[in-house]
Scaffold this active site. Structure first.
Site, PDB file in Angstrom:
ATOM      1  N   ASP A  23       9.661 -38.330 -15.267  1.00 38.72           N
ATOM      2  CA  ASP A  23       9.395 -37.158 -16.093  1.00 38.72           C
ATOM      3  C   ASP A  23       7.916 -37.102 -16.424  1.00 38.72           C
ATOM      4  O   ASP A  23       7.229 -38.115 -16.445  1.00 38.72           O
ATOM      5  CB  ASP A  23      10.219 -37.178 -17.380  1.00 38.72           C
ATOM      6  N   GLY A  24       7.463 -35.886 -16.667  1.00 34.52           N
ATOM      7  CA  GLY A  24       6.111 -35.641 -17.108  1.00 34.52           C
ATOM      8  C   GLY A  24       6.147 -34.790 -18.363  1.00 34.52           C
ATOM      9  O   GLY A  24       7.117 -34.060 -18.600  1.00 34.52           O
ATOM     10  N   ASP A  85      13.706 -33.644 -13.390  1.00 29.63           N
ATOM     11  CA  ASP A  85      14.025 -32.333 -13.957  1.00 29.63           C
ATOM     12  C   ASP A  85      13.033 -31.275 -13.474  1.00 29.63           C
ATOM     13  O   ASP A  85      13.056 -30.139 -13.932  1.00 29.63           O
ATOM     14  CB  ASP A  85      14.080 -32.379 -15.487  1.00 29.63           C
ATOM     15  N   HIS A 139      15.988 -32.295 -21.030  1.00 30.00           N
ATOM     16  CA  HIS A 139      16.361 -32.196 -22.445  1.00 30.00           C
ATOM     17  C   HIS A 139      17.832 -31.808 -22.609  1.00 30.00           C
ATOM     18  O   HIS A 139      18.177 -30.965 -23.415  1.00 30.00           O
ATOM     19  CB  HIS A 139      15.440 -31.217 -23.177  1.00 30.00           C
ATOM     20  N   ASP A 149      11.209 -39.033 -20.748  1.00 30.05           N
ATOM     21  CA  ASP A 149      10.506 -38.056 -21.576  1.00 30.05           C
ATOM     22  C   ASP A 149       9.878 -38.739 -22.789  1.00 30.05           C
ATOM     23  O   ASP A 149       8.705 -38.502 -23.103  1.00 30.05           O
ATOM     24  CB  ASP A 149      11.461 -36.952 -22.011  1.00 30.05           C
TER      25      ASP A 149
END
Length: 163
Positions: A23-24, A85, A139, A149
């Site tokens: 994730d970023g 994601d 999320h 995250d």
């Protein structure tokens, strides 16, 4: 403290199987951003985590960096299940990359590919592994995505606080 992922071939010289969650995160676009990965080796139960940050970046660059750093942590060719994601990353790897390369790193409308430096690094890493792609809604209570995250945000915040 994380454990290194140690991948060993099993019977029949099969490739080691690993899960890579990435994730970023970016505050502003551009703005300060962070990336993170969790690399898991299910056969041994071991994992390796990593994160980092940049002061001025974009969310897409951080998503790419998470995958680059995760794949870069592998020390041998592996069967990788990539969980992200980011449709940008997944579609780029599955659908767009070959065309961009064939067109000299230009898009269909002949514009330069954005983040070409990272896509080229990712292309090199992709060629070293057998990768399957999985999209996870961000999320949305996916444990490893949420963990990545939190790590990416923490890396970004630590960088900003240390300025």
């Amino acid at each position: 403290m994380s454990k290194d992922v140690q991948t060993h071939p099993s019977a029949g010289d099969r490739l080691p199987h690993v899960l890579l969650h990435t994730d970023g995160a970016c505050k502003g676009n551009p703005g300060p951003g962070g990336w993170a990965f969790v690399l898991q080796h299910p056969a041994s139960g071991r994992e390796r985590v990593g994160s980092g940050a940049e002061l001025v970046t974009t969310n897409n660059r951080m998503e790419l960096m998470a995958v680059i750093e995760g794949l870069g942590a592998l020390t041998r060719r592996s069967q990788v299940e990539l969980w992200s994601d980011s449709q940008y990353v997944l579609k780029g790897l599955k659908e767009w990359l070959a065309g961009w390369k064939a067109k000299g790193w230009k898009t269909a409308d002949k514009k330069p590919v954005k983040n070409v430096d990272l896509w080229q690094r990712l292309d090199e890493l992709k060629s070293q592994h057998d990768i399957t792609f999985h999209w996870v809604r961000g999320h949305n209570d996916h444990p490893e995505n949420e963990r990545c995250d939190r790590m990416a945000v923490a890396a970004r915040e630590a960088l900003v606080a240390g300025r």
